[in-house]
Each structure stands twice: as C-alpha cells, then as structure tokens.
Design a protein around this motif. Structure first.
Motif, PDB file in Angstrom:
ATOM      1  N   ASP A   1      -7.542   9.981  -3.919  1.00 18.21           N
ATOM      2  CA  ASP A   1      -6.287  10.296  -3.232  1.00 18.21           C
ATOM      3  C   ASP A   1      -6.351   9.873  -1.771  1.00 18.21           C
ATOM      4  O   ASP A   1      -5.350   9.391  -1.219  1.00 18.21           O
ATOM      5  CB  ASP A   1      -5.982  11.788  -3.333  1.00 18.21           C
ATOM      6  CG  ASP A   1      -5.563  12.202  -4.731  1.00 18.21           C
ATOM      7  OD1 ASP A   1      -5.207  11.315  -5.544  1.00 18.21           O
ATOM      8  OD2 ASP A   1      -5.604  13.409  -5.032  1.00 18.21           O
ATOM      9  N   GLN A   2      -7.511  10.051  -1.128  1.00 17.94           N
ATOM     10  CA  GLN A   2      -7.676   9.601   0.256  1.00 17.94           C
ATOM     11  C   GLN A   2      -7.371   8.123   0.399  1.00 17.94           C
ATOM     12  O   GLN A   2      -6.631   7.698   1.283  1.00 17.94           O
ATOM     13  CB  GLN A   2      -9.119   9.818   0.726  1.00 17.94           C
ATOM     14  CG  GLN A   2      -9.517  11.185   1.195  1.00 17.94           C
ATOM     15  CD  GLN A   2     -10.972  11.159   1.620  1.00 17.94           C
ATOM     16  OE1 GLN A   2     -11.885  11.143   0.787  1.00 17.94           O
ATOM     17  NE2 GLN A   2     -11.213  11.157   2.911  1.00 17.94           N
ATOM     18  N   LEU A   3      -7.965   7.327  -0.472  1.00 16.71           N
ATOM     19  CA  LEU A   3      -7.826   5.881  -0.376  1.00 16.71           C
ATOM     20  C   LEU A   3      -6.399   5.454  -0.719  1.00 16.71           C
ATOM     21  O   LEU A   3      -5.797   4.630  -0.027  1.00 16.71           O
ATOM     22  CB  LEU A   3      -8.836   5.210  -1.307  1.00 16.71           C
ATOM     23  CG  LEU A   3      -8.908   3.686  -1.251  1.00 16.71           C
ATOM     24  CD1 LEU A   3      -9.181   3.193   0.163  1.00 16.71           C
ATOM     25  CD2 LEU A   3      -9.979   3.168  -2.210  1.00 16.71           C
ATOM     26  N   ARG A   4      -5.847   6.006  -1.782  1.00 17.49           N
ATOM     27  CA  ARG A   4      -4.484   5.658  -2.173  1.00 17.49           C
ATOM     28  C   ARG A   4      -3.491   6.021  -1.065  1.00 17.49           C
ATOM     29  O   ARG A   4      -2.623   5.225  -0.704  1.00 17.49           O
ATOM     30  CB  ARG A   4      -4.102   6.380  -3.465  1.00 17.49           C
ATOM     31  CG  ARG A   4      -2.723   5.958  -4.002  1.00 17.49           C
ATOM     32  CD  ARG A   4      -2.281   6.890  -5.129  1.00 17.49           C
ATOM     33  NE  ARG A   4      -3.248   6.935  -6.208  1.00 17.49           N
ATOM     34  CZ  ARG A   4      -3.306   6.044  -7.191  1.00 17.49           C
ATOM     35  NH1 ARG A   4      -2.468   5.018  -7.191  1.00 17.49           N
ATOM     36  NH2 ARG A   4      -4.203   6.170  -8.143  1.00 17.49           N
ATOM     37  N   ASP A   5      -3.630   7.229  -0.512  1.00 20.18           N
ATOM     38  CA  ASP A   5      -2.708   7.675   0.533  1.00 20.18           C
ATOM     39  C   ASP A   5      -2.807   6.789   1.766  1.00 20.18           C
ATOM     40  O   ASP A   5      -1.786   6.448   2.389  1.00 20.18           O
ATOM     41  CB  ASP A   5      -2.982   9.127   0.906  1.00 20.18           C
ATOM     42  CG  ASP A   5      -2.613  10.107  -0.202  1.00 20.18           C
ATOM     43  OD1 ASP A   5      -1.939   9.678  -1.178  1.00 20.18           O
ATOM     44  OD2 ASP A   5      -3.003  11.282  -0.099  1.00 20.18           O
ATOM     45  N   LEU A   6      -4.020   6.420   2.148  1.00 24.73           N
ATOM     46  CA  LEU A   6      -4.216   5.572   3.321  1.00 24.73           C
ATOM     47  C   LEU A   6      -3.505   4.231   3.136  1.00 24.73           C
ATOM     48  O   LEU A   6      -2.784   3.761   4.025  1.00 24.73           O
ATOM     49  CB  LEU A   6      -5.707   5.360   3.558  1.00 24.73           C
ATOM     50  CG  LEU A   6      -6.105   4.394   4.673  1.00 24.73           C
ATOM     51  CD1 LEU A   6      -5.567   4.859   6.024  1.00 24.73           C
ATOM     52  CD2 LEU A   6      -7.625   4.242   4.727  1.00 24.73           C
ATOM     53  N   LEU A   7      -3.688   3.610   1.988  1.00 30.33           N
ATOM     54  CA  LEU A   7      -3.098   2.295   1.752  1.00 30.33           C
ATOM     55  C   LEU A   7      -1.579   2.375   1.597  1.00 30.33           C
ATOM     56  O   LEU A   7      -0.845   1.483   2.035  1.00 30.33           O
ATOM     57  CB  LEU A   7      -3.738   1.656   0.525  1.00 30.33           C
ATOM     58  CG  LEU A   7      -5.223   1.326   0.685  1.00 30.33           C
ATOM     59  CD1 LEU A   7      -5.839   0.900  -0.647  1.00 30.33           C
ATOM     60  CD2 LEU A   7      -5.448   0.252   1.736  1.00 30.33           C
ATOM     61  N   THR A   8      -1.101   3.452   1.015  1.00 29.82           N
ATOM     62  CA  THR A   8       0.345   3.625   0.866  1.00 29.82           C
ATOM     63  C   THR A   8       1.005   3.842   2.217  1.00 29.82           C
ATOM     64  O   THR A   8       2.080   3.291   2.500  1.00 29.82           O
ATOM     65  CB  THR A   8       0.641   4.806  -0.069  1.00 29.82           C
ATOM     66  OG1 THR A   8       0.044   4.551  -1.342  1.00 29.82           O
ATOM     67  CG2 THR A   8       2.138   5.006  -0.248  1.00 29.82           C
ATOM     68  N   ARG A   9       0.355   4.616   3.086  1.00 30.73           N
ATOM     69  CA  ARG A   9       0.939   4.926   4.403  1.00 30.73           C
ATOM     70  C   ARG A   9       1.146   3.684   5.254  1.00 30.73           C
ATOM     71  O   ARG A   9       2.031   3.662   6.102  1.00 30.73           O
ATOM     72  CB  ARG A   9       0.049   5.910   5.175  1.00 30.73           C
ATOM     73  CG  ARG A   9       0.100   7.331   4.674  1.00 30.73           C
ATOM     74  CD  ARG A   9      -0.370   8.313   5.749  1.00 30.73           C
ATOM     75  NE  ARG A   9      -1.585   7.928   6.417  1.00 30.73           N
ATOM     76  CZ  ARG A   9      -2.803   8.250   6.001  1.00 30.73           C
ATOM     77  NH1 ARG A   9      -2.953   8.960   4.891  1.00 30.73           N
ATOM     78  NH2 ARG A   9      -3.871   7.881   6.686  1.00 30.73           N
ATOM     79  N   VAL A  10       0.336   2.653   5.066  1.00 29.89           N
ATOM     80  CA  VAL A  10       0.447   1.471   5.922  1.00 29.89           C
ATOM     81  C   VAL A  10       1.354   0.406   5.329  1.00 29.89           C
ATOM     82  O   VAL A  10       1.488  -0.684   5.896  1.00 29.89           O
ATOM     83  CB  VAL A  10      -0.937   0.870   6.243  1.00 29.89           C
ATOM     84  CG1 VAL A  10      -1.819   1.899   6.922  1.00 29.89           C
ATOM     85  CG2 VAL A  10      -1.610   0.297   4.998  1.00 29.89           C
ATOM     86  N   GLY A  11       2.000   0.708   4.191  1.00 26.03           N
ATOM     87  CA  GLY A  11       3.028  -0.195   3.717  1.00 26.03           C
ATOM     88  C   GLY A  11       2.778  -0.879   2.387  1.00 26.03           C
ATOM     89  O   GLY A  11       3.625  -1.648   1.927  1.00 26.03           O
ATOM     90  N   PHE A  12       1.649  -0.615   1.734  1.00 25.54           N
ATOM     91  CA  PHE A  12       1.457  -1.173   0.396  1.00 25.54           C
ATOM     92  C   PHE A  12       2.313  -0.373  -0.591  1.00 25.54           C
ATOM     93  O   PHE A  12       2.287   0.859  -0.600  1.00 25.54           O
ATOM     94  CB  PHE A  12      -0.010  -1.113  -0.007  1.00 25.54           C
ATOM     95  CG  PHE A  12      -0.885  -2.092   0.722  1.00 25.54           C
ATOM     96  CD1 PHE A  12      -0.860  -3.446   0.398  1.00 25.54           C
ATOM     97  CD2 PHE A  12      -1.733  -1.679   1.746  1.00 25.54           C
ATOM     98  CE1 PHE A  12      -1.665  -4.365   1.065  1.00 25.54           C
ATOM     99  CE2 PHE A  12      -2.546  -2.584   2.419  1.00 25.54           C
ATOM    100  CZ  PHE A  12      -2.507  -3.935   2.080  1.00 25.54           C
TER     101      PHE A  12
END
Length: 274
Positions: free
Chosen positions: A185-196
């Motif tokens: 969830d950490q990794l998914r959330d990080l990448l989603t927050r920046v626009g992926f």
C-alpha cells in the motif's frame, strides 16, 4: 579477517552483484522488460547491473541511460563492458529527485532498490513520472519490510551499538532503510499520488547466495562501505568493528549457512506504474 580490496564499489559489484542484484534484476525484467528500440532510464543505477541487462533487451535500436548520485558507483559502472550487441549505454552522475532529463523522454524508467533511500521519495517518484512519456511506464522494485528479513534485522541490532567507534552516526532506523518502503500500500499510494493512473503490484523472492561464508560479515560490511564510506576509513577501527559484528551475529548467520555459502531469502515488491 582482512579486507579484500581497496575499492568498496568494486566489492559492492563483485559481492552484492551475483548474490542479490543479478537474480533480482532477472525477476524485475521478467515482470517488465524493455522492448526492442525503447528508450530506457535506470535511476539509482548503482554499478549498472540492471542498466546493462535492460540494454540487452532494448537492442539494437534502443538507448539506455543509467543515473546515480554516487560518482564512485558511476565510475565502476562505466568500467564494466556491456554484453556485445547491447543498445548504447550512457552513465551520468545525477540526483534522482531532480533529474537533468527532458520530460517524456523515455519509454520506461526503472528504479531498483533506490527509491526507499531518497530523502524525498515523492520527489523521486514524481521525477519518474515526469521523464516517462504518456503511455510509458515506470518500474520500481523495493524490498519488503524488515519483518520479512530477520538476518538483516539481527545485523542492524549488532551494528548499532558499535558504530560510534567508527565515527559513524546511524540509527537502527537508518540501518534498516533498505526495507523501509516495504508495504504494498505504501508503494502503490506513493506512485498514485504523483500522477500514475494505473499501478500493478507483483511480489517475488530470490535466494541471495553469498559466497565465502566464513567471511560473510566482513565482505558484506566492506561492500556496504560503497554506500557509507566512513565505515572503512579507519582500517584498524573497521577491523575491530568487523570482529565485534561477526561475533555478535555468528549464531544467526550460521542458521543461513549452507556449505561455503550463506543463503538468504529476500522478498521484493515490484510495481509497474503507467
């Protein structure tokens, strides 16, 4: 115990490479390899292990750039001959949180075991998104949490009280930084927050096989001096440190010993973000 080489980055390449990063690279590229002719950037490329393998996949018409903030890593990467027939490779010293690259310049951006070390992870993830063209992808591999890696937890517990003798100030939290972005969830959330818009997560494991079991701690710590040079700046102090860590971790290391190897399961999360 004696240290084996005056160059920690070469030790990093020769010890961590076959044990960890070569098998992990094959797992990452099995999930998301470049296609022929694609433009590739490998951020936090280290000694270029994934960079060189990506260049094989992108050949003959592709182009591959490896970027790392550590000039010694880049120097070692440049000294290693790519496989014949690979796509051209260019290595550059650079900061993954502020890449000197045009927006949308690459079809695929890799970051293997680097993002968790960035002082600003969001900035690093944002740069991956920026340099990838619309329709391209970023591929990020990070280790799962320290709870999945008990040998490294034991090493960190042993290291922390002895670091002051080396003049090194690192907390246990910093020692286990390789495992600090371990939640999916950490990794998914990080990448989603920046626009992926689309992030697919895979999990995979390797059996890290460290040769020369009698010198496991010595070789591991010396190779890690490529990341923390202060570890080995005072040879006498470093020698005493090695002996303390080896003594304090002998029982747990022996649990992972198979003949002349130390064999350690290591578990990774691999994200493909579009």
């Amino acid at each position: 115990m004696t240290t084996e080489t005056p160059n920690p980055t070469q030790a990093y390449q020769s010890y961590f490479g076959p044990a960890i990063f070569e098998p992990l690279t094959e797992r990452v590229l099995a999930v998301a390899a470049p296609a022929i002719g694609e433009r590739v950037i490998d951020v936090a490329c280290g000694t270029g292990i994934l960079t060189r393998r990506a260049a094989v996949h992108a050949a003959p018409r592709g182009r591959v750039v490896g970027v790392d903030i550590n000039p010694a890593m880049i120097e070692t990467a440049r000294s290693i001959r790519p496989e014949e027939g690979s796509a051209p490779i260019e290595y550059r010293e650079g900061d993954g949180t502020a890449l000197d690259e045009p927006s949308g310049a690459y079809d695929v951006a890799y970051c293997q075991q680097g993002l968790q070390f960035f002082p600003d992870r969001a900035a690093g993830a944002r740069e991956l998104r920026r340099v990838v063209r619309d329709g391209g992808r970023a591929v990020v591999a990070v280790w799962q949490g320290i709870d999945r890696h008990p040998l490294y937890a034991a090493l960190a517990d042993a290291e922390e009280p002895h670091l002051a003798a080396l003049g090194v100030s690192l907390s246990r939290e910093e020692l286990i930084a390789p495992f600090s972005l371990g939640g999916t969830d950490q990794l998914r959330d990080l990448l989603t927050r920046v626009g992926f818009a689309d992030v697919e997560l895979a999990t995979d494991s390797i059996q890290a096989r460290f040769a020369d079991a009698d010198r496991f701690v010595e070789r591991l710590e010396y190779a890690y001096a490529a990341v923390v040079p202060a570890f080995a700046q005072d040879p006498a102090a470093f020698q005493a440190y090695l002996e303390r860590i080896a003594a304090d971790t002998k029982d747990v290391v022996d649990e992972y010993r198979t003949g002349d190897e130390v064999v350690v399961p290591m578990h990774a999360n691999i994200a493909v973000a579009r």
